[in-house]
Write an enzyme that holds these catalytic residues in place. Structure first.
Site, PDB file in Angstrom:
ATOM      1  N   PHE A 154     -48.109 -28.252 -22.849  1.00  0.00           N
ATOM      2  CA  PHE A 154     -49.555 -28.324 -22.637  1.00  0.00           C
ATOM      3  C   PHE A 154     -49.851 -28.732 -21.197  1.00  0.00           C
ATOM      4  CE2 PHE A 154     -53.975 -29.514 -23.053  1.00  0.00           C
ATOM      5  CZ  PHE A 154     -54.447 -28.481 -23.842  1.00  0.00           C
ATOM      6  N   ASP A 198     -52.432 -17.740 -24.469  1.00  0.00           N
ATOM      7  CA  ASP A 198     -51.555 -18.577 -25.284  1.00  0.00           C
ATOM      8  C   ASP A 198     -51.218 -17.795 -26.560  1.00  0.00           C
ATOM      9  OD1 ASP A 198     -50.296 -20.827 -26.339  1.00  0.00           O
ATOM     10  OD2 ASP A 198     -52.132 -21.867 -26.845  1.00  0.00           O
ATOM     11  N   ARG A 237     -59.783 -31.289 -15.353  1.00  0.00           N
ATOM     12  CA  ARG A 237     -60.094 -29.973 -14.766  1.00  0.00           C
ATOM     13  C   ARG A 237     -60.112 -30.038 -13.241  1.00  0.00           C
ATOM     14  NH1 ARG A 237     -62.008 -26.497 -18.827  1.00  0.00           N
ATOM     15  NH2 ARG A 237     -63.224 -27.449 -20.494  1.00  0.00           N
ATOM     16  N   GLU A 286     -59.264 -15.195 -17.007  1.00  0.00           N
ATOM     17  CA  GLU A 286     -59.004 -16.315 -17.915  1.00  0.00           C
ATOM     18  C   GLU A 286     -58.018 -17.292 -17.277  1.00  0.00           C
ATOM     19  OE1 GLU A 286     -59.810 -18.170 -20.208  1.00  0.00           O
ATOM     20  OE2 GLU A 286     -59.363 -17.386 -22.203  1.00  0.00           O
ATOM     21  N   ASP A 287     -58.084 -18.528 -17.720  1.00  0.00           N
ATOM     22  CA  ASP A 287     -57.136 -19.523 -17.206  1.00  0.00           C
ATOM     23  C   ASP A 287     -55.738 -19.300 -17.773  1.00  0.00           C
ATOM     24  OD1 ASP A 287     -57.929 -20.194 -19.780  1.00  0.00           O
ATOM     25  OD2 ASP A 287     -58.374 -22.297 -19.336  1.00  0.00           O
TER      26      ASP A 287
HETATM   27  P1  IMP Z   1     -55.415 -18.394 -27.020  1.00  0.00           P
HETATM   28  O1  IMP Z   1     -56.625 -17.856 -27.692  1.00  0.00           O
HETATM   29  O2  IMP Z   1     -54.516 -19.128 -27.974  1.00  0.00           O
HETATM   30  O3  IMP Z   1     -54.653 -17.367 -26.212  1.00  0.00           O
HETATM   31  O4  IMP Z   1     -55.870 -19.546 -26.084  1.00  0.00           O
HETATM   32  C1  IMP Z   1     -56.484 -19.382 -24.896  1.00  0.00           C
HETATM   33  C2  IMP Z   1     -57.245 -20.644 -24.560  1.00  0.00           C
HETATM   34  O5  IMP Z   1     -56.553 -21.802 -25.048  1.00  0.00           O
HETATM   35  C3  IMP Z   1     -57.351 -20.851 -23.084  1.00  0.00           C
HETATM   36  O6  IMP Z   1     -58.499 -20.264 -22.565  1.00  0.00           O
HETATM   37  C4  IMP Z   1     -57.389 -22.363 -22.960  1.00  0.00           C
HETATM   38  O7  IMP Z   1     -58.701 -22.825 -23.037  1.00  0.00           O
HETATM   39  C5  IMP Z   1     -56.660 -22.890 -24.163  1.00  0.00           C
HETATM   40  N1  IMP Z   1     -55.298 -23.371 -23.828  1.00  0.00           N
HETATM   41  C6  IMP Z   1     -54.133 -22.865 -24.272  1.00  0.00           C
HETATM   42  N2  IMP Z   1     -53.074 -23.540 -23.786  1.00  0.00           N
HETATM   43  C7  IMP Z   1     -53.583 -24.495 -22.984  1.00  0.00           C
HETATM   44  C8  IMP Z   1     -52.982 -25.517 -22.166  1.00  0.00           C
HETATM   45  O8  IMP Z   1     -51.756 -25.683 -22.056  1.00  0.00           O
HETATM   46  N3  IMP Z   1     -53.845 -26.331 -21.499  1.00  0.00           N
HETATM   47  C9  IMP Z   1     -55.205 -26.180 -21.564  1.00  0.00           C
HETATM   48  N4  IMP Z   1     -55.803 -25.235 -22.310  1.00  0.00           N
HETATM   49  C10 IMP Z   1     -54.997 -24.398 -23.016  1.00  0.00           C
HETATM   50 MG    MG Z   2     -60.360 -21.571 -22.142  1.00  0.00          MG
END
Ligand code: IMP
Ligand code: MG
Length: 179
Positions: A151, A102, A164, A98-99
């Site tokens: 962000f 969060d 991207r 995963e990238d």
């Molecule tokens: P989570 O489900 O809240 O953990 O979010 C994970 C997903 O949120 C990641 O795969 C990203 O696509 C997106 N995301 C969360 N923070 C960022 C950010 O700072 N920049 C870009 N995408 C983010």
């Molecule tokens: Mg994502």
């Protein structure tokens, strides 16, 4: 720096060095194991492409797309599979790439999905970890960088599908996505 970025948070070189370290660890941990690395589209595709080329052990690759965001920058907790993997994983050790982690909702959902799919084991590797933003109790097993609650875009990460293609990771100006 030109609009709309506040600063470069992680440079191209730092990312490159970190990927080698992560891959070394994965090469050791999965030696002799039936490994499948799964790229979570779309944010992880750049990271995935660089990481897999540092993997020296036999590995299968696949892709999956999930969506968790209703708006551009807020997580909702509901994750749906937009594109599923091609094969079964019941005889494989799954490593999801995963990238960023969060709130943790996406990773939690992914862990449950692979439990249902009966994977031999489930681990995750994320390039970025926004530690302070976690809502659900889940950690990634391999973490590139812990970052503050800002962000970020670049190196696969987007804001409304833009940025991207940047080679480094940058903090986006708040005004860009709050207006
Ligand atoms: P989570 O489900 O809240 O953990 O979010 C994970 C997903 O949120 C990641 O795969 C990203 O696509 C997106 N995301 C969360 N923070 C960022 C950010 O700072 N920049 C870009 N995408 C983010
Ligand atoms: Mg994502």
């Amino acid at each position: 720096m030109e609009y709309p970025f506040e600063k470069i948070l992680i440079t191209e070189k730092e990312i490159k060095d970190k990927i080698k370290k992560l891959a070394n660890q994965i090469n050791k941990d999965y030696k002799g194991k039936n490994l499948i690395m799964i790229c979570i589209l779309r944010g992880a595709f750049v990271f995935f492409a660089d990481l897999i080329r540092e993997i020296k052990i036999p590995v299968e690759l696949d892709f999956m797309a999930v969506s968790s965001y209703d708006s551009q920058t807020q997580s909702t907790g509901n994750v749906k599979i937009v594109k599923d993997i091609q094969d079964t994983v019941d005889d494989k050790h799954v490593l999801v790439i995963e990238d960023i982690i969060d709130s943790g909702y996406t990773m939690l959902n992914l862990r449950n999905i692979f439990k249902v799919k009966n994977a031999k084991s489930f681990k995750s590797c994320v390039l970025l970890d926004k530690v302070d933003r976690r809502v659900v109790d889940i950690q990634a097993d391999y973490v590139g960088f812990k970052i503050p609650d800002e962000f970020v875009v670049g190196y696969g990460l987007d804001c409304a599908e833009r940025f991207r293609n940047l080679k480094d990771i940058r903090v986006l100006q708040r005004s860009y996505y709050t207006k």
